[in-house]
Motif scaffolding. Structure first.
Motif, PDB file in Angstrom:
ATOM      1  N   LEU A 224       1.139  -1.287   0.186  1.00  0.00           N
ATOM      2  CA  LEU A 224      -0.268   0.146  -0.228  1.00  0.00           C
ATOM      3  C   LEU A 224       1.042   1.862  -0.218  1.00  0.00           C
ATOM      4  N   TRP A 225       1.546   1.199   0.958  1.00  0.00           N
ATOM      5  CA  TRP A 225       2.344   3.198   1.135  1.00  0.00           C
ATOM      6  C   TRP A 225       3.372   3.170   0.309  1.00  0.00           C
ATOM      7  N   SER A 226       3.837   2.220  -0.146  1.00  0.00           N
ATOM      8  CA  SER A 226       5.073   2.236  -1.335  1.00  0.00           C
ATOM      9  C   SER A 226       4.891   2.377  -2.709  1.00  0.00           C
ATOM     10  N   GLY A 227       3.145   2.071  -3.172  1.00  0.00           N
ATOM     11  CA  GLY A 227       2.893   2.292  -4.221  1.00  0.00           C
ATOM     12  C   GLY A 227       1.418   3.113  -4.219  1.00  0.00           C
ATOM     13  N   LEU A 228       1.036   3.760  -3.043  1.00  0.00           N
ATOM     14  CA  LEU A 228      -0.084   4.771  -3.295  1.00  0.00           C
ATOM     15  C   LEU A 228       0.066   5.953  -4.204  1.00  0.00           C
ATOM     16  N   ALA A 229       1.452   6.740  -3.864  1.00  0.00           N
ATOM     17  CA  ALA A 229       1.262   7.886  -4.650  1.00  0.00           C
ATOM     18  C   ALA A 229       1.102   7.633  -5.980  1.00  0.00           C
ATOM     19  N   LEU A 230       1.266   6.273  -6.785  1.00  0.00           N
ATOM     20  CA  LEU A 230       1.072   6.120  -8.195  1.00  0.00           C
ATOM     21  C   LEU A 230      -0.051   6.577  -9.204  1.00  0.00           C
ATOM     22  N   PRO A 231      -0.933   6.254  -8.511  1.00  0.00           N
ATOM     23  CA  PRO A 231      -2.202   5.968  -8.597  1.00  0.00           C
ATOM     24  C   PRO A 231      -2.569   7.084  -8.178  1.00  0.00           C
ATOM     25  N   TRP A 352       6.395  -2.615  -9.412  1.00  0.00           N
ATOM     26  CA  TRP A 352       6.592  -3.306 -11.022  1.00  0.00           C
ATOM     27  C   TRP A 352       5.070  -3.642 -11.162  1.00  0.00           C
ATOM     28  N   ALA A 353       3.839  -4.281 -10.246  1.00  0.00           N
ATOM     29  CA  ALA A 353       2.636  -4.310 -10.874  1.00  0.00           C
ATOM     30  C   ALA A 353       2.104  -3.841 -11.340  1.00  0.00           C
ATOM     31  N   TYR A 354       2.150  -2.364 -10.769  1.00  0.00           N
ATOM     32  CA  TYR A 354       1.104  -0.873 -11.626  1.00  0.00           C
ATOM     33  C   TYR A 354       2.080  -0.694 -12.474  1.00  0.00           C
ATOM     34  N   SER A 355       3.883  -0.449 -12.791  1.00  0.00           N
ATOM     35  CA  SER A 355       3.431  -0.882 -14.198  1.00  0.00           C
ATOM     36  C   SER A 355       3.385  -1.087 -15.228  1.00  0.00           C
ATOM     37  N   ARG A 356       2.776  -2.457 -14.982  1.00  0.00           N
ATOM     38  CA  ARG A 356       2.436  -3.569 -16.145  1.00  0.00           C
ATOM     39  C   ARG A 356       0.839  -4.022 -15.979  1.00  0.00           C
ATOM     40  N   TRP A 357       0.502  -3.861 -14.430  1.00  0.00           N
ATOM     41  CA  TRP A 357      -1.340  -3.884 -14.628  1.00  0.00           C
ATOM     42  C   TRP A 357      -1.896  -3.108 -14.168  1.00  0.00           C
ATOM     43  N   GLY A 358      -1.208  -2.053 -13.309  1.00  0.00           N
ATOM     44  CA  GLY A 358      -2.206  -1.242 -12.595  1.00  0.00           C
ATOM     45  C   GLY A 358      -2.475  -1.130 -10.960  1.00  0.00           C
ATOM     46  N   TRP A 359      -3.285  -0.306 -10.564  1.00  0.00           N
ATOM     47  CA  TRP A 359      -3.551  -0.020  -9.752  1.00  0.00           C
ATOM     48  C   TRP A 359      -4.248  -1.663  -8.661  1.00  0.00           C
ATOM     49  N   TRP A 360      -5.027  -2.657  -9.610  1.00  0.00           N
ATOM     50  CA  TRP A 360      -5.966  -3.942  -9.101  1.00  0.00           C
ATOM     51  C   TRP A 360      -5.036  -4.941  -8.427  1.00  0.00           C
ATOM     52  N   ALA A 361      -3.651  -4.647 -10.085  1.00  0.00           N
ATOM     53  CA  ALA A 361      -2.822  -5.454  -9.840  1.00  0.00           C
ATOM     54  C   ALA A 361      -2.263  -5.421  -8.226  1.00  0.00           C
ATOM     55  N   CYS A 362      -2.231  -3.915  -7.821  1.00  0.00           N
ATOM     56  CA  CYS A 362      -1.312  -3.946  -6.403  1.00  0.00           C
ATOM     57  C   CYS A 362      -1.950  -4.307  -5.140  1.00  0.00           C
ATOM     58  N   CYS A 363      -3.613  -4.256  -5.618  1.00  0.00           N
ATOM     59  CA  CYS A 363      -4.286  -4.370  -4.542  1.00  0.00           C
ATOM     60  C   CYS A 363      -4.642  -6.239  -4.405  1.00  0.00           C
ATOM     61  N   LEU A 364      -4.384  -6.854  -5.638  1.00  0.00           N
ATOM     62  CA  LEU A 364      -4.727  -8.417  -5.968  1.00  0.00           C
ATOM     63  C   LEU A 364      -2.682  -8.797  -5.139  1.00  0.00           C
ATOM     64  N   ALA A 365      -1.965  -8.090  -4.747  1.00  0.00           N
ATOM     65  CA  ALA A 365      -1.139  -8.722  -4.024  1.00  0.00           C
ATOM     66  C   ALA A 365      -1.050  -8.606  -3.041  1.00  0.00           C
ATOM     67  N   GLY A 366      -1.300  -7.528  -2.292  1.00  0.00           N
ATOM     68  CA  GLY A 366      -1.989  -7.298  -0.535  1.00  0.00           C
ATOM     69  C   GLY A 366      -2.659  -7.476  -0.355  1.00  0.00           C
ATOM     70  N   ALA A 367      -3.709  -7.760  -0.689  1.00  0.00           N
ATOM     71  CA  ALA A 367      -5.183  -8.615  -0.346  1.00  0.00           C
ATOM     72  C   ALA A 367      -4.103 -10.485  -0.046  1.00  0.00           C
ATOM     73  N   LEU A 368      -3.291 -11.002  -0.868  1.00  0.00           N
ATOM     74  CA  LEU A 368      -2.489 -12.205  -1.043  1.00  0.00           C
ATOM     75  C   LEU A 368      -1.961 -12.414   0.061  1.00  0.00           C
ATOM     76  N   TYR A 369      -0.665 -11.495   0.026  1.00  0.00           N
ATOM     77  CA  TYR A 369      -0.434 -11.172   1.021  1.00  0.00           C
ATOM     78  C   TYR A 369      -0.913 -11.870   2.809  1.00  0.00           C
ATOM     79  N   ALA A 370      -2.115 -10.321   2.533  1.00  0.00           N
ATOM     80  CA  ALA A 370      -2.818 -10.535   3.719  1.00  0.00           C
ATOM     81  C   ALA A 370      -3.474 -12.063   4.159  1.00  0.00           C
TER      82      ALA A 370
END
Length: 397
Positions: A224-231, A352-370
């Motif tokens: 979340l916090w390393s990528g939120l500035a991007l979207p 990495w995920a944001y540069s390829r697929w966008g914010w939804w991919a970042c959120c999917l990764a964050g949820a999978l980690y949880a």
């Protein structure tokens, strides 16, 4: 021996300032990368470098707290953190900036020396409360620096925040020297012995469970916090550094809501707090993924996520320092190594995920980690229950 309120305040401030040197680059990631000549897909290095340095410090420096006066260590580490911040502020290129962030990350482990200091001086009935109060400074630093760095990034430039942090570290070093009492070690252990003892934590099921949970917990947090500035800096919002930095205030509100986690842990509810908070962490990503047409759901998700992370983190440190009261420095250092690696993974994953697929991919990764954290918690609980269940001898045929 009790820890005075004024001492808790000083120690919480130490945590806030030291950890800020690692996270100050997040809200100004784009501006810093452009100034230093980094490609967009390489921006994660600026965040991950501090975390990798932090990992090295956890392994090599935090154990010193079990053999040296922790007040002396806190003072020295703050001064060396200031050196790293100053180097980053003056960096003419990415190589020097990365070196400065690495130095700051190595000595920012003063945070864990501080936690071990307060754990060692706290009576058992107040240990969770005091750890919770001091570690609240960590979350305030991680999120509060977003506000400050964002504002400075839009006015005088991203380097100014590192100048300010370097000065603050020097001032705090003098304050610690004057306000805290010495904490000499009397065990007679030597540095190689303490380092070797860290490896033995690998046989402790409580440590292993809490460490792996911390790895996934902070991978989710870092996503979340390393990528939120991007979207937020992209269309349709196009927010500037100041507006992006203000999201840190939202995170602080959520984290401070979990300050009672220490009291709950003192009451023997650390395990149940962990499970419930991890479920909240996973659920928060359903809200964080919603970045349009309004940001209110995202804001609510940030509050929930930071509440969950702080609740799990405080509970884990309470359990570990209670289980290893004579080796609080070593066990916290070893535990936080998982935190550092998880945070670095989150930083690399999200850019990495944001540069390829966008914010939804970042959120999917964050949820999978949880969800992975929940799975580890369930397995650890099951293993503990099986170990505690007495075996009933079978009758002989």
């Amino acid at each position: 021996m009790a820890v005075a309120t004024s001492q808790r305040l000083v120690l919480a401030t130490v945590c806030a300032i030291a950890v800020s040197t690692i996270y100050a680059v997040q809200p100004v990631l784009g501006a810093a990368g452009a100034d230093l000549g980094l490609a967009p897909e390489s921006l994660g290095r600026l965040v991950a470098t501090g975390q990798i340095g932090y990992f090295a410090g956890l392994v090599l420096l935090v154990p010193l707290g079990d053999i040296m006066d922790r007040r002396l260590l806190i003072t020295g580490h703050l001064l060396l953190t200031a050196v790293g911040a100053a180097l980053a502020a003056a960096a003419p290129n990415a190589v020097v900036a990365v070196a400065g962030l690495a130095v700051a990350g190595v000595f920012a482990v003063v945070v864990q020396v501080t936690v071990a200091y307060v754990a060692a001086l706290s009576p058992p009935q107040d240990r969770g409360r005091n750890i919770g109060a001091v570690t609240s400074g960590v979350v305030i630093g991680i999120l509060g620096i977003r506000v400050l760095a964002g504002a400075l990034g839009d006015t005088v430039g991203w380097r100014a925040v590192y100048v300010l942090l370097a000065v603050a570290c020097v001032v705090l070093a003098g304050t610690v020297r004057l306000c805290l009492r010495p904490d000499p070690r009397t065990s007679g252990a030597r540095y190689p012995q303490v380092l070797a003892s860290m490896a033995r934590f690998g046989r402790d099921p409580i440590f292993l469970g809490r460490g792996v949970i911390a790895f996934f917990l902070f991978a989710s947090f870092g996503t979340l916090w390393s990528g939120l500035a991007l979207p937020l800096g992209a269309r349709p919002w196009n927010l500037g550094s100041t507006e992006i930095g203000l999201d840190g205030l939202v995170g602080i509100a959520g984290a401070l809501g979990a300050t009672r986690a220490g009291r709950w842990a003192d009451a023997g509810r650390a395990q149940s707090i962990t499970g419930g908070a991890l479920v909240l962490l996973a659920a928060s990503w359903l809200l964080i993924a919603r970045t349009g047409p309004t940001l209110w759901l995202l804001i609510l998700g940030i509050v929930v996520l930071d509440f969950a992370v702080q609740a799990v983190h405080v509970s884990s440190q309470h359990l570990l320092t209670t289980a290893h009261p004579d080796r609080s420095g070593s066990v916290i250092g070893a535990y936080m190594a998982f935190y550092s690696l998880g945070s670095a993974l989150g930083a690399i994953t999200t850019t990495w995920a944001y540069s390829r697929w966008g914010w939804w991919a970042c959120c999917l990764a964050g949820a999978l980690y949880a969800l992975a954290g929940i799975a580890v918690w369930v397995l650890a609980r099951s293993a503990a229950g099986a170990a505690a269940t007495p075996r009933i001898p079978q009758p002989q045929a």
